[in-house]
Motif scaffolding. Structure first.
Motif, PDB file in Angstrom:
ATOM      1  N   TRP A  22      50.212 -90.936  10.525  1.00 47.83           N
ATOM      2  CA  TRP A  22      49.344 -90.621  11.666  1.00 47.83           C
ATOM      3  C   TRP A  22      49.134 -91.883  12.503  1.00 47.83           C
ATOM      4  O   TRP A  22      49.226 -91.855  13.729  1.00 47.83           O
ATOM      5  CB  TRP A  22      47.991 -90.075  11.202  1.00 47.83           C
ATOM      6  CG  TRP A  22      48.010 -88.662  10.702  1.00 47.83           C
ATOM      7  CD1 TRP A  22      47.819 -88.254   9.417  1.00 47.83           C
ATOM      8  CD2 TRP A  22      48.207 -87.463  11.466  1.00 47.83           C
ATOM      9  NE1 TRP A  22      47.886 -86.882   9.340  1.00 47.83           N
ATOM     10  CE2 TRP A  22      48.120 -86.370  10.580  1.00 47.83           C
ATOM     11  CE3 TRP A  22      48.445 -87.211  12.816  1.00 47.83           C
ATOM     12  CZ2 TRP A  22      48.259 -85.047  10.996  1.00 47.83           C
ATOM     13  CZ3 TRP A  22      48.592 -85.892  13.231  1.00 47.83           C
ATOM     14  CH2 TRP A  22      48.499 -84.827  12.335  1.00 47.83           C
ATOM     15  N   LEU A  25      52.219 -92.871  14.521  1.00 47.52           N
ATOM     16  CA  LEU A  25      52.351 -92.059  15.737  1.00 47.52           C
ATOM     17  C   LEU A  25      51.431 -92.590  16.835  1.00 47.52           C
ATOM     18  O   LEU A  25      51.819 -92.681  18.004  1.00 47.52           O
ATOM     19  CB  LEU A  25      52.021 -90.595  15.446  1.00 47.52           C
ATOM     20  CG  LEU A  25      52.996 -89.817  14.581  1.00 47.52           C
ATOM     21  CD1 LEU A  25      52.422 -88.443  14.243  1.00 47.52           C
ATOM     22  CD2 LEU A  25      54.338 -89.683  15.271  1.00 47.52           C
ATOM     23  N   THR A  26      50.215 -92.924  16.445  1.00 46.84           N
ATOM     24  CA  THR A  26      49.256 -93.485  17.400  1.00 46.84           C
ATOM     25  C   THR A  26      49.784 -94.793  17.974  1.00 46.84           C
ATOM     26  O   THR A  26      49.756 -95.003  19.189  1.00 46.84           O
ATOM     27  CB  THR A  26      47.895 -93.714  16.715  1.00 46.84           C
ATOM     28  OG1 THR A  26      47.383 -92.460  16.277  1.00 46.84           O
ATOM     29  CG2 THR A  26      46.899 -94.376  17.653  1.00 46.84           C
ATOM     30  N   LEU A  29      52.701 -94.265  20.455  1.00 46.53           N
ATOM     31  CA  LEU A  29      52.252 -93.764  21.751  1.00 46.53           C
ATOM     32  C   LEU A  29      51.500 -94.850  22.516  1.00 46.53           C
ATOM     33  O   LEU A  29      51.696 -95.020  23.723  1.00 46.53           O
ATOM     34  CB  LEU A  29      51.375 -92.523  21.573  1.00 46.53           C
ATOM     35  CG  LEU A  29      50.892 -91.847  22.850  1.00 46.53           C
ATOM     36  CD1 LEU A  29      52.047 -91.493  23.784  1.00 46.53           C
ATOM     37  CD2 LEU A  29      50.085 -90.598  22.508  1.00 46.53           C
ATOM     38  N   LEU A  44      56.522 -88.695  23.864  1.00 44.57           N
ATOM     39  CA  LEU A  44      55.696 -88.836  22.663  1.00 44.57           C
ATOM     40  C   LEU A  44      54.362 -88.098  22.729  1.00 44.57           C
ATOM     41  O   LEU A  44      53.850 -87.659  21.695  1.00 44.57           O
ATOM     42  CB  LEU A  44      55.424 -90.317  22.387  1.00 44.57           C
ATOM     43  CG  LEU A  44      56.627 -91.194  22.050  1.00 44.57           C
ATOM     44  CD1 LEU A  44      56.190 -92.645  21.909  1.00 44.57           C
ATOM     45  CD2 LEU A  44      57.320 -90.706  20.793  1.00 44.57           C
ATOM     46  N   SER A  45      53.784 -87.975  23.909  1.00 46.65           N
ATOM     47  CA  SER A  45      52.407 -87.466  23.990  1.00 46.65           C
ATOM     48  C   SER A  45      52.278 -85.997  23.599  1.00 46.65           C
ATOM     49  O   SER A  45      51.346 -85.637  22.874  1.00 46.65           O
ATOM     50  CB  SER A  45      51.800 -87.721  25.364  1.00 46.65           C
ATOM     51  OG  SER A  45      52.520 -87.058  26.366  1.00 46.65           O
ATOM     52  N   TYR A  48      52.557 -85.566  19.860  1.00 47.50           N
ATOM     53  CA  TYR A  48      51.395 -86.230  19.264  1.00 47.50           C
ATOM     54  C   TYR A  48      50.178 -85.314  19.331  1.00 47.50           C
ATOM     55  O   TYR A  48      49.519 -85.053  18.318  1.00 47.50           O
ATOM     56  CB  TYR A  48      51.133 -87.544  20.007  1.00 47.50           C
ATOM     57  CG  TYR A  48      49.921 -88.304  19.532  1.00 47.50           C
ATOM     58  CD1 TYR A  48      49.978 -89.092  18.393  1.00 47.50           C
ATOM     59  CD2 TYR A  48      48.724 -88.256  20.233  1.00 47.50           C
ATOM     60  CE1 TYR A  48      48.875 -89.808  17.956  1.00 47.50           C
ATOM     61  CE2 TYR A  48      47.615 -88.964  19.807  1.00 47.50           C
ATOM     62  CZ  TYR A  48      47.697 -89.742  18.668  1.00 47.50           C
ATOM     63  OH  TYR A  48      46.597 -90.443  18.242  1.00 47.50           O
TER      64      TYR A  48
END
Length: 139
Positions: A22, A25-26, A29, A44-45, A48
């Motif tokens: 997680w 991923l943050t 982005l 990516l957004s 996500y």
């Protein structure tokens, strides 16, 4: 009830992927935003946001409903979901907000850019929303 529901929220998210993923991923982005790579941000957004939202919609809808909390699509662009109980509405967010700004996009991007949060901060915000909702009387 709050502790049990908070544990379910955390467990459901960890069922999908570990905390480190997680956070990765943050970070990915955030780096895309920081580099001002609009193509990468767009790439990516959506996944996500969808990955966070699908957990609430698919894995947590029943436990939340059992607590009298209705789940709906988020109004804020960086919210996981809209949660409502007894007329009180809260949205767990994926980013920090400047509370003095009325525009949700600007509030999310205050301070020079999008301030995405990591897993534990997001879970703390989710818990805060649940605490507020559960402290209201169900109609």
């Amino acid at each position: 009830m709050l502790n049990a529901l908070t544990a379910q929220v955390r467990a459901a998210h960890l069922l999908v992927r570990p905390e480190e993923e997680w956070d990765a991923l943050t970070d990915d982005l955030w780096r895309a935003y920081d580099s001002k790579d609009s193509d990468l941000v767009e790439q990516l957004s959506e996944p996500y946001l969808a990955s966070w939202r699908v957990v609430t919609r698919n894995l947590l809808a029943e436990p939340l409903a059992a607590a009298g909390i209705r789940v709906a699509r988020p109004a804020h662009p960086w919210a996981i979901a809209t949660l409502e109980r007894a007329g009180v509405v809260r949205e767990p967010l994926l980013c920090s907000l400047d509370q003095d700004m009325s525009d949700p996009w600007e509030a999310a991007a205050a301070g020079g850019g999008l301030q995405l949060q990591h897993f534990n901060d997001i879970m703390a915000g989710y818990e805060s929303c649940l605490k507020e909702l559960l402290s209201t009387s169900a109609a």
